[in-house]
Design a protein around this motif. Structure first.
Motif, PDB file in Angstrom:
ATOM      1  N   ARG A 182     128.836 -51.731  53.579  1.00  0.00           N
ATOM      2  CA  ARG A 182     130.033 -51.619  54.487  1.00  0.00           C
ATOM      3  C   ARG A 182     131.102 -52.418  53.982  1.00  0.00           C
ATOM      4  O   ARG A 182     131.049 -53.466  53.883  1.00  0.00           O
ATOM      5  CB  ARG A 182     129.601 -51.916  56.084  1.00  0.00           C
ATOM      6  N   VAL A 183     132.383 -51.590  53.942  1.00  0.00           N
ATOM      7  CA  VAL A 183     133.503 -52.569  53.550  1.00  0.00           C
ATOM      8  C   VAL A 183     134.680 -52.345  54.459  1.00  0.00           C
ATOM      9  O   VAL A 183     135.739 -52.840  54.217  1.00  0.00           O
ATOM     10  CB  VAL A 183     134.133 -51.695  52.167  1.00  0.00           C
ATOM     11  N   ALA A 184     134.378 -51.973  55.803  1.00  0.00           N
ATOM     12  CA  ALA A 184     135.204 -51.826  56.825  1.00  0.00           C
ATOM     13  C   ALA A 184     134.797 -52.607  58.058  1.00  0.00           C
ATOM     14  O   ALA A 184     133.492 -52.592  58.019  1.00  0.00           O
ATOM     15  CB  ALA A 184     135.782 -50.593  57.283  1.00  0.00           C
ATOM     16  N   PRO A 185     135.641 -53.231  58.569  1.00  0.00           N
ATOM     17  CA  PRO A 185     134.955 -53.941  59.815  1.00  0.00           C
ATOM     18  C   PRO A 185     134.134 -53.219  60.899  1.00  0.00           C
ATOM     19  O   PRO A 185     134.600 -51.922  61.057  1.00  0.00           O
ATOM     20  CB  PRO A 185     136.112 -54.553  60.731  1.00  0.00           C
ATOM     21  N   PRO A 186     133.116 -53.412  61.426  1.00  0.00           N
ATOM     22  CA  PRO A 186     132.460 -52.525  62.397  1.00  0.00           C
ATOM     23  C   PRO A 186     133.340 -52.341  63.524  1.00  0.00           C
ATOM     24  O   PRO A 186     134.002 -53.245  64.000  1.00  0.00           O
ATOM     25  CB  PRO A 186     131.164 -53.595  62.652  1.00  0.00           C
ATOM     26  N   ALA A 187     133.055 -51.099  64.160  1.00  0.00           N
ATOM     27  CA  ALA A 187     133.857 -50.790  65.255  1.00  0.00           C
ATOM     28  C   ALA A 187     133.638 -51.612  66.367  1.00  0.00           C
ATOM     29  O   ALA A 187     132.590 -52.117  66.507  1.00  0.00           O
ATOM     30  CB  ALA A 187     133.833 -49.388  65.893  1.00  0.00           C
ATOM     31  N   ALA A 188     134.739 -52.162  67.231  1.00  0.00           N
ATOM     32  CA  ALA A 188     134.571 -53.056  68.360  1.00  0.00           C
ATOM     33  C   ALA A 188     133.818 -52.069  69.537  1.00  0.00           C
ATOM     34  O   ALA A 188     134.173 -50.887  69.592  1.00  0.00           O
ATOM     35  CB  ALA A 188     135.993 -53.465  68.749  1.00  0.00           C
ATOM     36  N   PRO A 189     133.024 -52.758  70.167  1.00  0.00           N
ATOM     37  CA  PRO A 189     132.344 -52.123  71.436  1.00  0.00           C
ATOM     38  C   PRO A 189     133.439 -51.474  72.372  1.00  0.00           C
ATOM     39  O   PRO A 189     134.555 -52.123  72.561  1.00  0.00           O
ATOM     40  CB  PRO A 189     131.524 -53.016  72.109  1.00  0.00           C
ATOM     41  N   ALA A 190     133.090 -50.221  72.840  1.00  0.00           N
ATOM     42  CA  ALA A 190     133.995 -49.676  73.775  1.00  0.00           C
ATOM     43  C   ALA A 190     134.084 -50.509  74.940  1.00  0.00           C
ATOM     44  O   ALA A 190     132.956 -51.148  75.498  1.00  0.00           O
ATOM     45  CB  ALA A 190     133.632 -48.193  74.042  1.00  0.00           C
TER      46      ALA A 190
ATOM     47  N   VAL B 206     110.314 -42.576  45.196  1.00  0.00           N
ATOM     48  CA  VAL B 206     111.395 -43.409  44.829  1.00  0.00           C
ATOM     49  C   VAL B 206     111.986 -43.969  45.990  1.00  0.00           C
ATOM     50  O   VAL B 206     112.339 -43.691  47.140  1.00  0.00           O
ATOM     51  CB  VAL B 206     112.464 -42.406  44.211  1.00  0.00           C
ATOM     52  N   ALA B 207     112.044 -45.674  45.983  1.00  0.00           N
ATOM     53  CA  ALA B 207     112.589 -46.253  47.136  1.00  0.00           C
ATOM     54  C   ALA B 207     113.871 -46.015  47.379  1.00  0.00           C
ATOM     55  O   ALA B 207     114.592 -46.067  46.660  1.00  0.00           O
ATOM     56  CB  ALA B 207     112.209 -47.721  47.063  1.00  0.00           C
ATOM     57  N   ALA B 208     114.204 -45.911  48.563  1.00  0.00           N
ATOM     58  CA  ALA B 208     115.552 -45.733  48.852  1.00  0.00           C
ATOM     59  C   ALA B 208     116.652 -47.020  48.715  1.00  0.00           C
ATOM     60  O   ALA B 208     116.016 -48.089  49.321  1.00  0.00           O
ATOM     61  CB  ALA B 208     115.844 -45.045  50.440  1.00  0.00           C
ATOM     62  N   LYS B 209     117.695 -46.796  48.227  1.00  0.00           N
ATOM     63  CA  LYS B 209     118.393 -47.904  48.347  1.00  0.00           C
ATOM     64  C   LYS B 209     119.008 -48.304  49.430  1.00  0.00           C
ATOM     65  O   LYS B 209     118.972 -47.548  50.442  1.00  0.00           O
ATOM     66  CB  LYS B 209     119.907 -47.620  47.332  1.00  0.00           C
ATOM     67  N   PRO B 210     119.222 -49.732  49.651  1.00  0.00           N
ATOM     68  CA  PRO B 210     119.830 -50.279  50.924  1.00  0.00           C
ATOM     69  C   PRO B 210     121.005 -49.475  51.524  1.00  0.00           C
ATOM     70  O   PRO B 210     121.771 -49.292  50.575  1.00  0.00           O
ATOM     71  CB  PRO B 210     119.949 -51.592  50.716  1.00  0.00           C
ATOM     72  N   GLY B 211     121.017 -49.118  52.563  1.00  0.00           N
ATOM     73  CA  GLY B 211     122.279 -48.666  53.387  1.00  0.00           C
ATOM     74  C   GLY B 211     122.304 -46.950  52.842  1.00  0.00           C
ATOM     75  O   GLY B 211     123.552 -46.607  52.964  1.00  0.00           O
ATOM     76  N   ALA B 212     121.266 -46.387  52.160  1.00  0.00           N
ATOM     77  CA  ALA B 212     121.694 -45.011  51.649  1.00  0.00           C
ATOM     78  C   ALA B 212     121.810 -43.970  52.804  1.00  0.00           C
ATOM     79  O   ALA B 212     122.506 -43.011  52.361  1.00  0.00           O
ATOM     80  CB  ALA B 212     120.492 -44.489  50.883  1.00  0.00           C
ATOM     81  N   GLU B 213     121.460 -44.325  54.070  1.00  0.00           N
ATOM     82  CA  GLU B 213     121.848 -43.236  55.052  1.00  0.00           C
ATOM     83  C   GLU B 213     123.269 -43.213  55.419  1.00  0.00           C
ATOM     84  O   GLU B 213     123.832 -42.421  55.988  1.00  0.00           O
ATOM     85  CB  GLU B 213     120.981 -43.822  56.322  1.00  0.00           C
ATOM     86  N   ASN B 214     124.028 -44.328  55.150  1.00  0.00           N
ATOM     87  CA  ASN B 214     125.463 -44.131  55.104  1.00  0.00           C
ATOM     88  C   ASN B 214     126.451 -43.874  53.971  1.00  0.00           C
ATOM     89  O   ASN B 214     127.513 -43.992  53.841  1.00  0.00           O
ATOM     90  CB  ASN B 214     126.084 -45.787  55.431  1.00  0.00           C
ATOM     91  N   ALA B 215     125.761 -43.392  52.863  1.00  0.00           N
ATOM     92  CA  ALA B 215     126.471 -42.944  51.718  1.00  0.00           C
ATOM     93  C   ALA B 215     127.451 -41.801  52.088  1.00  0.00           C
ATOM     94  O   ALA B 215     127.109 -40.868  52.621  1.00  0.00           O
ATOM     95  CB  ALA B 215     125.612 -42.285  50.826  1.00  0.00           C
ATOM     96  N   GLY B 216     128.577 -41.873  51.775  1.00  0.00           N
ATOM     97  CA  GLY B 216     129.827 -41.030  51.625  1.00  0.00           C
ATOM     98  C   GLY B 216     130.512 -41.226  53.064  1.00  0.00           C
ATOM     99  O   GLY B 216     131.459 -40.395  53.345  1.00  0.00           O
ATOM    100  N   LYS B 217     130.175 -42.048  53.920  1.00  0.00           N
ATOM    101  CA  LYS B 217     130.939 -41.974  55.269  1.00  0.00           C
ATOM    102  C   LYS B 217     132.014 -43.035  54.945  1.00  0.00           C
ATOM    103  O   LYS B 217     131.994 -43.877  54.076  1.00  0.00           O
ATOM    104  CB  LYS B 217     129.832 -42.862  56.369  1.00  0.00           C
ATOM    105  N   PRO B 218     132.968 -42.636  55.793  1.00  0.00           N
ATOM    106  CA  PRO B 218     134.180 -43.672  56.177  1.00  0.00           C
ATOM    107  C   PRO B 218     133.949 -45.004  56.169  1.00  0.00           C
ATOM    108  O   PRO B 218     132.886 -45.214  57.047  1.00  0.00           O
ATOM    109  CB  PRO B 218     135.102 -43.121  56.973  1.00  0.00           C
ATOM    110  N   GLY B 219     134.529 -45.879  55.311  1.00  0.00           N
ATOM    111  CA  GLY B 219     134.194 -47.343  55.573  1.00  0.00           C
ATOM    112  C   GLY B 219     132.935 -47.974  54.772  1.00  0.00           C
ATOM    113  O   GLY B 219     132.679 -49.358  55.163  1.00  0.00           O
ATOM    114  N   TYR B 220     132.380 -47.157  53.953  1.00  0.00           N
ATOM    115  CA  TYR B 220     131.265 -47.350  53.333  1.00  0.00           C
ATOM    116  C   TYR B 220     131.482 -47.176  51.655  1.00  0.00           C
ATOM    117  O   TYR B 220     132.290 -46.457  51.295  1.00  0.00           O
ATOM    118  CB  TYR B 220     129.840 -46.774  53.606  1.00  0.00           C
TER     119      TYR B 220
END
Length: 275
Positions: free
Chosen positions: A89-97, A33-47
């Motif tokens: 992703r529904v939150a802005p990417p974190a700015a680089p340190a 079963v092909a993984a859905k795009p971004g599946a590795e981020n499921a459940g993470k804050p901002g996704y």
């Protein structure tokens, strides 16, 4: 006898082929079963995991974002091509340190030409004073529980977007804003300074809709209009006419007005001046 022998030999060598047995190759579910795009981020804050009936426009509204930003963060060439189970992703990417400050080595201290002299027989070193006892450390108070505070400067003084009476009250479960009555063509104005992040009819149930983003905390939505007078990415001022009241995708002429704080709908009457 010869015939019987031939028949027996034929029976021993002739066989009807049946279906080949299914070979169990031991494939795992993840391989078949092909993984859905971004599946590795499921459940993470901002996704956010796409559900049936979702659109990029509604996901953006529910998360207090510009739909164009969500499309850019997720490399969506076509915002209409999202699929159930896809993780966005529904939150802005974190700015680089910021790079760490370089460590500067301390220069050795020069003796400054001081010459040591031996102590005379009569000279005695002065006794060192006894160290004073360290004061007892004050107990550290327990930290207060974290609250979703509004960032400094993000609170706004809204104005009424239309002059009619309230015809529908806010209900978080069934009505995420208030209904303001009026007549076809009545002016609809911006409740505060902002920028148009959506102008169109792509959200089912809203008709001709305008969404303004005021800052990182607040969005406002203006639905069921007859005509839209502003375009996406246009800056508007508080009190500026942005639409004409109508009944698009509604059972009567009204303005459906929402206030979203960090993407969550809140009662507009708690943010509008008292009449």
């Amino acid at each position: 006898m010869v015939v019987a022998a031939l028949l027996a030999a034929g029976c021993s060598t002739t066989r009807v082929s049946g279906p080949a047995p299914v070979e169990d190759r031991g494939f795992s579910r993840s391989e078949t079963v092909a993984a859905k795009p971004g599946a590795e981020n499921a459940g993470k804050p901002g996704y956010y995991t796409v559900k049936a009936g979702d659109t990029v426009y509604r996901i953006a509204l529910d998360n207090g974002q510009n739909w164009r930003d969500i499309a850019a963060w997720n490399n969506l060439a076509n915002p209409s091509s999202i699929e159930i189970g896809q993780v966005l992703r529904v939150a802005p990417p974190a700015a680089p340190a910021a790079p760490a400050a370089p460590v500067v080595a301390a220069a050795p201290v020069s003796s400054g030409g001081v010459v040591g002299r031996p102590l005379s027989e009569t000279s005695q070193p002065a006794p060192s004073p006894a160290p004073a006892p360290a004061p007892a450390a004050a107990p550290t108070p327990a930290p207060a529980p974290a609250q979703a505070a509004t960032p400094a400067g993000d609170e706004l003084n809204f104005v009424w977007p239309a002059n009619g009476p309230i015809v529908a009250q806010f209900d978080e479960a069934t009505n995420k804003g208030v209904g303001i009555g009026g007549r076809i063509g009545d002016p609809v104005v911006a409740a505060a300074d902002g920028r148009v992040v959506y102008a169109g009819a792509g959200l089912r149930g809203y008709g001709n809709l305008i969404i303004l983003k005021h800052n990182n905390t607040y969005l406002t939505a203006y639905a069921h209009n007859q005509a839209l007078l502003v375009r996406e990415d246009q800056a508007v001022k508080q009190g500026q006419k942005i639409a004409e009241m109508g009944s698009s995708d509604a059972d009567r002429v009204k303005l459906h007005f929402e206030v979203r704080r960090l993407g969550k709908p809140v009662d507009p009457l708690g943010h509008l001046p008292k009449r």
